[in-house]
Design an enzyme around this catalytic site. Structure first.
Site, mmCIF file in Angstrom:
data_model
loop_
_atom_site.group_PDB
_atom_site.id
_atom_site.type_symbol
_atom_site.label_atom_id
_atom_site.label_comp_id
_atom_site.label_asym_id
_atom_site.label_seq_id
_atom_site.Cartn_x
_atom_site.Cartn_y
_atom_site.Cartn_z
ATOM 1 N N ARG A 42 -3.050 -3.447 7.426
ATOM 2 C CA ARG A 42 -2.829 -4.030 6.103
ATOM 3 C C ARG A 42 -3.538 -3.218 5.019
ATOM 4 N NH1 ARG A 42 -4.771 -9.856 3.846
ATOM 5 N NH2 ARG A 42 -3.520 -9.865 1.940
ATOM 6 N N HIS A 46 -1.800 -1.313 1.804
ATOM 7 C CA HIS A 46 -2.230 -1.585 0.424
ATOM 8 C C HIS A 46 -2.757 -0.317 -0.245
ATOM 9 C CE1 HIS A 46 -2.488 -6.163 -0.110
ATOM 10 N NE2 HIS A 46 -1.728 -5.939 0.956
ATOM 11 N N GLY A 52 -1.327 5.970 -3.765
ATOM 12 C CA GLY A 52 -1.003 6.890 -2.695
ATOM 13 C C GLY A 52 -2.049 6.764 -1.606
ATOM 14 N N ASP A 54 -4.919 7.596 -0.353
ATOM 15 C CA ASP A 54 -6.091 8.371 -0.783
ATOM 16 C C ASP A 54 -7.404 7.606 -0.629
ATOM 17 O OD1 ASP A 54 -5.881 6.460 -2.755
ATOM 18 O OD2 ASP A 54 -5.937 7.874 -4.434
ATOM 19 N N ASN A 74 -5.899 -8.188 -3.657
ATOM 20 C CA ASN A 74 -6.633 -7.511 -2.581
ATOM 21 C C ASN A 74 -7.859 -8.276 -2.104
ATOM 22 O OD1 ASN A 74 -4.958 -5.298 -2.264
ATOM 23 N ND2 ASN A 74 -6.069 -4.023 -3.732
ATOM 24 N N HIS A 174 3.888 -7.332 10.667
ATOM 25 C CA HIS A 174 3.451 -8.730 10.693
ATOM 26 C C HIS A 174 3.557 -9.338 12.083
ATOM 27 C CE1 HIS A 174 4.172 -9.260 6.077
ATOM 28 N NE2 HIS A 174 3.026 -8.671 6.360
ATOM 29 N N ASP A 235 4.567 -6.057 19.125
ATOM 30 C CA ASP A 235 5.844 -6.035 19.828
ATOM 31 C C ASP A 235 6.954 -6.415 18.847
ATOM 32 O OD1 ASP A 235 5.599 -8.799 19.488
ATOM 33 O OD2 ASP A 235 4.918 -9.147 21.544
#
Length: 308
Positions: A42, A46, A52, A54, A74, A174, A235
């Site tokens: 995650r 984000h 980008g 970074d 966030n 997810h 899976d």
């Protein structure tokens, strides 16, 4: 301290099947903690979608700057994800200082952790530099929100160089992880004037979620797993759940109701191999988003702080 390997050979060693990085994960709580892999995945997503790939999401706020990680969207990012990247970076710095960027750490660690919980592996291109900007004010509009339409999601992913197929594929992340009640409560209470519950949600599933997330006395720390079938295994059960009305988030469920995306849901629900193949390729494309090289960035000594 000087590194006894060249930069190229050290990076190569990190990509080997029994790499030193993987031995870090196999040691102690990183292996035992079921939230490490979804947390890392995650955070990587984000990070790549805002400035980008970074590592700007790892920067801590200061008195003069509210950093990306403290943007409202966030604030629910899991601490275990941050811990993974900081721990790996410290270990690498102790072996070869100023060689591996935090951005490359995020890309490689995410790949290895997904693989460790049963998911695919993929090639991680290296050479990213760490960004020089991290501002909460630059986050809005760059990340998916739970009330977006398929049209809005497709446009957002397109702006990052990703296709509708990539969008459905990456949503399959997810299959691990969880969401807080406030991200889906509107689906299970007073959905609209006609339905109390989102009609695309399985009624028994909605009832279970109501028990976990009551309107009165809600604990803001309560979470529900994204995948009710196999919550800790990477899976294709996520896609099978979406088809049955067991998607937790609305942005997952709507993928099955739109002809531009439903074919991929059907494909991946039927074939885990196809999902894994697509996922590796989509992660490579995600990992190339907005990459900084050369003097566009730096190799941070501490992932939470700019060098200067």
């Amino acid at each position: 301290m000087l590194c006894r390997f060249s930069r190229r050979s050290f990076l190569q060693r990190l990509s080997e099947p029994n790499s030193w990085m993987k031995r870090i994960f196999n040691n102690g709580k990183l292996k035992e903690n079921p939230t490490s892999a979804p947390g890392a995945l995650r955070l990587f997503f984000h990070d790549c979608f805002v400035e980008g790939c970074d590592a700007s999401v790892l920067i801590s706020s200061t008195e003069k700057n509210i950093a990306e990680k403290d943007a409202d969207i966030n604030k629910s990012l899991p601490g275990d994800g941050f811990d993974v990247f900081f721990r790996v970076k410290r270990a690498l710095e102790s072996q070869c200082p100023n060689v591996v960027s935090c951005a490359d750490v995020m890309a490689m660690a995410t790949r290895d952790l997904v693989s460790m919980v049963g998911g695919p592996s993929w090639e991680v291109l290296k050479g990213r530099r760490d960004g020089l900007i991290s501002k909460a004010s630059r986050v809005a509009g760059n990340l998916p929100t739970v009330n977006m339409t398929v049209d809005q999601l497709i446009l957002l992913f397109h702006s990052k160089g990703l296709s509708p197929a990539d969008m459905v594929t990456l949503s399959g992340g997810h299959t691990i992880g969880f969401a807080h009640c406030n991200e889906f409560m509107y689906r299970i209470y007073n959905y609209n004037k006609t339905y109390q519950v989102d009609p695309t949600m399985n009624p028994s599933y909605a009832s279970t979620l109501r028990s976990a997330c009551p309107r009165e006395g809600l604990d803001p720390d309560v979470v529900a797993v994204n995948d009710v079938s196999t919550p800790t295994a990477f899976d294709n059960a996520y896609y099978q759940n979406v088809k049955r009305g067991f998607a937790l988030l609305a942005t997952d469920q709507i993928l099955y109701g739109d002809p531009r995306t439903s074919a991929y849901v059907n494909l991946f629900a039927t074939s885990q191999d196809k999902f894994f193949n697509f996922f590796g390729l989509s992660m490579i494309r995600l990992g190339n988003a907005g990459v900084k090289t050369g003097n566009q960035g730096e190799i941070r000594r501490d992932c939470g702080v700019f060098n200067n």
